[in-house]
Write a protein that holds these residues in place. Structure first.
Motif, PDB file in Angstrom:
ATOM      1  N   THR A 215       3.561  12.956  -2.206  1.00  0.00           N
ATOM      2  CA  THR A 215       2.126  13.136  -1.969  1.00  0.00           C
ATOM      3  C   THR A 215       1.317  12.019  -2.611  1.00  0.00           C
ATOM      4  N   ASP A 216       0.250  11.576  -1.921  1.00  0.00           N
ATOM      5  CA  ASP A 216      -0.742  10.748  -2.627  1.00  0.00           C
ATOM      6  C   ASP A 216      -1.472  11.696  -3.537  1.00  0.00           C
ATOM      7  N   GLY A 217      -1.966  11.343  -4.670  1.00  0.00           N
ATOM      8  CA  GLY A 217      -1.853  10.058  -5.366  1.00  0.00           C
ATOM      9  C   GLY A 217      -3.016   9.101  -5.006  1.00  0.00           C
TER      10      GLY A 217
ATOM     11  N   GLY B 233     -10.056  -4.565  -2.258  1.00  0.00           N
ATOM     12  CA  GLY B 233     -10.601  -3.274  -1.859  1.00  0.00           C
ATOM     13  C   GLY B 233     -10.044  -2.100  -2.642  1.00  0.00           C
ATOM     14  N   ARG B 234      -8.882  -2.284  -3.291  1.00  0.00           N
ATOM     15  CA  ARG B 234      -8.278  -1.154  -4.015  1.00  0.00           C
ATOM     16  C   ARG B 234      -8.429  -1.274  -5.527  1.00  0.00           C
ATOM     17  N   THR B 235      -9.337  -2.124  -5.989  1.00  0.00           N
ATOM     18  CA  THR B 235      -9.551  -2.251  -7.434  1.00  0.00           C
ATOM     19  C   THR B 235      -9.787  -0.879  -8.069  1.00  0.00           C
TER      20      THR B 235
ATOM     21  N   LYS C  95       2.958   2.167  -8.298  1.00  0.00           N
ATOM     22  CA  LYS C  95       2.791   1.285  -7.137  1.00  0.00           C
ATOM     23  C   LYS C  95       1.803   0.174  -7.435  1.00  0.00           C
ATOM     24  N   HIS C  96       1.758  -0.905  -6.705  1.00  0.00           N
ATOM     25  CA  HIS C  96       2.622  -1.320  -5.599  1.00  0.00           C
ATOM     26  C   HIS C  96       3.342  -2.560  -6.108  1.00  0.00           C
ATOM     27  N   PHE C  97       4.645  -2.498  -6.213  1.00  0.00           N
ATOM     28  CA  PHE C  97       5.455  -3.522  -6.854  1.00  0.00           C
ATOM     29  C   PHE C  97       5.834  -4.583  -5.840  1.00  0.00           C
TER      30      PHE C  97
ATOM     31  N   SER D 246       9.752   2.694  -0.191  1.00  0.00           N
ATOM     32  CA  SER D 246       8.946   1.674   0.492  1.00  0.00           C
ATOM     33  C   SER D 246       7.518   2.172   0.591  1.00  0.00           C
ATOM     34  N   ASP D 247       6.544   1.239   0.600  1.00  0.00           N
ATOM     35  CA  ASP D 247       5.214   1.671   1.003  1.00  0.00           C
ATOM     36  C   ASP D 247       5.340   2.080   2.466  1.00  0.00           C
ATOM     37  N   TRP D 248       4.388   2.867   2.917  1.00  0.00           N
ATOM     38  CA  TRP D 248       4.534   3.494   4.230  1.00  0.00           C
ATOM     39  C   TRP D 248       4.568   2.440   5.348  1.00  0.00           C
TER      40      TRP D 248
HETATM   41  C1  BGC Z   1      -0.617   2.979   0.747  1.00  0.00           C
HETATM   42  C2  BGC Z   1       0.079   3.697  -0.393  1.00  0.00           C
HETATM   43  C3  BGC Z   1       0.139   5.173  -0.073  1.00  0.00           C
HETATM   44  C4  BGC Z   1       0.855   5.363   1.248  1.00  0.00           C
HETATM   45  C5  BGC Z   1       0.983   6.803   1.672  1.00  0.00           C
HETATM   46  C6  BGC Z   1      -0.017   3.294   2.097  1.00  0.00           C
HETATM   47  O1  BGC Z   1      -0.799   2.786   3.108  1.00  0.00           O
HETATM   48  O2  BGC Z   1      -0.592   1.581   0.514  1.00  0.00           O
HETATM   49  O3  BGC Z   1      -0.603   3.464  -1.595  1.00  0.00           O
HETATM   50  O4  BGC Z   1       0.735   5.869  -1.109  1.00  0.00           O
HETATM   51  O5  BGC Z   1       0.137   4.679   2.258  1.00  0.00           O
HETATM   52  O6  BGC Z   1      -0.247   7.340   2.002  1.00  0.00           O
END
Ligand code: BGC
Length: 754
Positions: free
Chosen positions: A77-79, A153-155, A187-189, A265-267
């Motif tokens: 789950t996000d997170g 954008g994700r700061t 994340k994100h490595f 993996s990231d999605w």
């Molecule tokens: C994001 C991740 C997120 C994932 C699942 C991706 O687009 O970069 O941070 O956890 O989606 O929602």
């Protein structure tokens, strides 16, 4: 409940066939047995197909377990700011559950601004409990990418621009989450520091910069936090996608740092059959059901780590031992979480969670300027301006006084049980003492829904921009106090996943509006709500400035707490607030956002600024900033004294203790963050003039003093020598600088390393 049933069923079956349930449990089901024994036992019972199944998604947010053995699937789950609402099996769209409205915690940048390790632990514990209650095994967060450019954008989802600060705060967060039996997926490595072309940018970064700036927080997450999961990033490094980047994952993360958890993996970040199989990725998750492209449904078998992987294993292009390694890591994750030795039930939307959210939000609010306007003293205001019995008027101007901000921003979008807006909280705080009125002043983002989560607000507006401004200015003329509450929001090109900002100037004509308000009413307080730095060209013209953040469910209350003085502000900026974008270290397109190179499928980007990001750049170059990293005022005052080193000269290799006393010299209780920076007087490489290597946040009553001590290790004085691939401490003089921001370091102690 679902999971408990599965395990119980296996246990009951075994008990029924074999007599005593405990002694005859297969090792993998016996939670009293050591983790590795359980993993090996389970692995030995599995077929190749079952192992491969563990390595990829089965739905948008879950990956396979081993149903035959009663080993449950993993739910992700996000997170990182709360537990995401349930989505449909194959879709991003909401599933429409009515029991999944969570506690929204403050954005991670807000947590970073607290500079408080205990609050980070509280954050982790609280969000971990929410995840557990919702039966989630992996929390997709925290995010710890560095603030390389203020445009990212994700700061707002990250922990600022300094590796030491992020490392110190990420560790307690991870521990707090994992103590609940939930894996933190850090994340994100790695080097994923922008949203522009995030899936097709190759970051060219040298080793020294990686090890000094972009790695330390990840390394601490693994080695000190004991993180159970790491998410690979979308971008490439050295020409290879990071979700299957051999050097990053195999050599550094799993090799050098000894990470024994699972790489996810990231999605949709997995791109290649061969690399996915061989380079250290353990679970492939997807944005669409067949990787990055859209597809109807249920094509998980097409994932790189599904059928293509099976084929490779069958014809020998992939190795069994690599598959076993992946399967071991996934099993470890399951045995650490849902099948862990402790029974966790968690808790959800409890009063404690909302209280934690409010506390963290308030403690991270940063007071940037105060000419005595804050805390707001309404009795004083009414005595000065009224000679009748009427109440004074507090005018709030700006969309962010009203707009709900938990909804939006990308994957951190949340459906919360409630969100307190500043207007309501300030009204509540001044009930019976002042009339609190609101003028919108400008239109920013009228959207009130995201991914089918709706706020229920109506943000439509019929007035023109000129009219809105004129109405605000007219109201300001009559008001006793004006509080402008504006800043950014979570729409496109603001604090938002998927797009970067275009500048650091406030959007929607807010600068002009603030100037006009300041002119008509000198009693103007500005509250900037944002997740990233903004320029404040009007700073000299206003009475007070407050930097607030996306504070989650209790956002409005937290802000009101600081404005009224119920909470004495103690937040410190986790990033530099520059005067202008052009002052920063990014000067060329090749640095950011990258350049197109003929024949390459991705864009090239070069981190030419090296280790000089954030205050490392500004202080070394002597460039004035609006407000420096580490800066923040209080309603009380503090003094530092009695600083000393345990030894003025040391042999390379030994630790040094630094002592200093901090005293609250004002008349209100409050907290100070004492900061320690290191300066290498002369080095064989170019080093920043100061680097944060210690901080402590101390709460003190008026008149109270406390002696603090910091331990400096050789590593704190070293730089990364890329050629030797090791940290290097050069003998010579070092200045140990102590103060309360990167630009206010009155104490300078000389340390000689022999
Ligand atoms: C994001 C991740 C997120 C994932 C699942 C991706 O687009 O970069 O941070 O956890 O989606 O929602």
């Amino acid at each position: 409940m679902k999971r408990a049933t599965i395990i119980l069923t296996s246990a009951v079956l075994i008990a029924a066939c074999c007599g005593s349930p405990k002694s005859n449990l297969p090792v993998y089901l016996d939670t009293t047995k050591p983790l590795e024994e359980r993993v090996e036992d389970a692995l030995s019972r599995m077929t190749m197909e079952e192992k491969v199944a563990l390595t990829h998604a089965q739905s948008k947010f879950s990956s396979h377990g081993v149903p035959r053995l009663g080993i449950p699937e993993l739910w992700h789950t996000d997170g990182p700011h709360g537990i995401r609402p349930e989505v449909l099996w194959d879709e991003w769209n909401q599933a429409g559950w009515t029991n999944d409205s969570c506690t929204a915690f403050p954005a991670l940048v807000n947590l970073a601004a607290t500079w408080d390790r205990e609050l980070s632990a509280l954050y982790g514990k609280s969000i971990g409990e929410e995840a557990r209650y919702r039966e989630k095994d992996i929390l997709l967060g925290p995010g710890i990418n560095m603030g390389r450019t203020p445009l990212n954008g994700r700061t707002f989802e990250y922990m600022g621009e300094d590796p030491y600060l992020a490392a110190q705060l990420v560790v307690p967060y991870i521990k707090g989450v994992q103590e609940q039996g939930v894996a933190a997926c850090v994340k994100h490595f790695a080097v994923n520091n922008q949203e522009t072309r995030r899936t097709k940018t190759n970051s060219n970064v040298d080793d020294r910069t990686l090890y000094e700036i972009y790695f330390p927080a990840f390394k601490a997450a693994v080695q000190e936090g004991g993180a159970w999961a790491i998410m690979g990033s979308y971008n490439l490094w050295n020409g290879q996608y990071n979700c299957h980047n051999k050097r990053l994952l195999q050599e550094i993360l799993k090799g050098e740092w000894g990470f024994d958890g699972v790489v996810i993996s990231d999605w949709g970040g997995c791109r290649d059959d061969d690399e996915a199989a061989n380079n250290g990725l353990d679970i492939e998750m997807g944005t669409w059901t067949n990787g990055l492209q859209g597809a109807a449904s249920n094509t998980y078998d097409m994932y790189h780590l599904a059928n293509p992987y099976l084929e490779r294993l069958r014809d020998g292009r992939a190795k069994q031992e690599d598959l076993d390694d992946k399967a071991r890591r996934v099993l470890r994750t399951i045995f650490r979480t849902s099948m862990g030795p402790e029974t966790h039930y968690g808790s959800f939307t409890s009063p404690e969670h909302f209280a934690a959210s409010r506390k963290i939000a308030a403690e991270g609010i940063v007071l940037l300027k105060n000419n005595g306007a804050l805390p707001l003293n309404v009795d004083e205001i009414s005595r000065q301006v009224r000679n009748d019995n009427s109440l004074p008027t507090i005018l709030l101007v700006g969309e962010n006084a009203y707009k709900m901000m938990v909804v939006g921003g990308g994957s951190s979008n949340l459906k919360t049980k409630y969100e307190i807006i500043p207007l309501d909280a300030i009204r509540e705080a001044f009930e019976g003492k002042a009339d609190v009125v609101w003028e919108r002043g400008y239109v920013g983002d009228t959207r009130t829904d995201y991914n089918m989560v709706v706020t229920g607000q109506d943000l439509s507006e019929s007035r023109s921009a000129d009219q809105l401004k004129a109405d605000a200015v007219a109201a300001a003329k009559e008001a006793d106090v004006v509080i402008f509450i504006g800043g950014l929001n979570k729409s496109k090109h603001q604090d938002n996943e998927g797009t970067d900002r275009e500048d650091i100037i406030l959007p929607y004509g807010q600068d002009e509006l603030i100037e006009a308000l300041a002119e008509i009413n000198p009693n103007l307080i500005v509250v900037n709500i944002s997740g990233s730095p903004v320029a404040m060209p009007w700073a000299d013209k206003v009475n007070a400035i407050v930097q607030a953040w996306y504070g989650g469910s209790e956002n409005g209350h937290a802000l009101a707490d600081v404005l009224t003085g119920a909470v004495n502000p103690s937040g410190k900026l986790p990033f530099t607030m520059p005067k202008a974008l052009a002052d920063g270290p990014i000067k060329t397109e090749r640095q950011y956002p990258g350049i197109e190179v003929e024949g390459l499928p991705y864009w090239e980007e070069y981190y030419d600024e090296g280790v000089f990001i954030g205050y490392r750049w500004y202080s070394t170059q002597n460039i004035p900033v609006q407000y420096p990293f580490g800066y923040g005022l209080s309603y009380t005052t503090f003094e530092l004294s009695g600083a000393s080193l345990s030894k003025g000269a040391v042999k390379a290799g030994s630790n040094v203790t630094v002592n200093v006393t901090v005293k609250n010299t004002g008349d209100k209780a409050g907290a100070e963050v004492v900061q320690l920076y290191v300066n290498d007087a002369e080095a064989s490489v170019e080093r920043p003039v100061r680097e944060l290597k210690g901080f402590q946040k101390v709460y003190l009553q008026p008149g109270e003093a406390r002696k603090l001590s910091f331990t400096l290790t050789p590593a704190d004085l070293s730089f990364f020598d890329a050629e030797a691939h090791d940290w290097k401490l050069e003998p010579g003089d070092f200045h140990i600088l102590i103060g309360n921001s990167s630009e206010n370091l009155p104490i300078d102690l000389l340390l000689t390393v022999k």
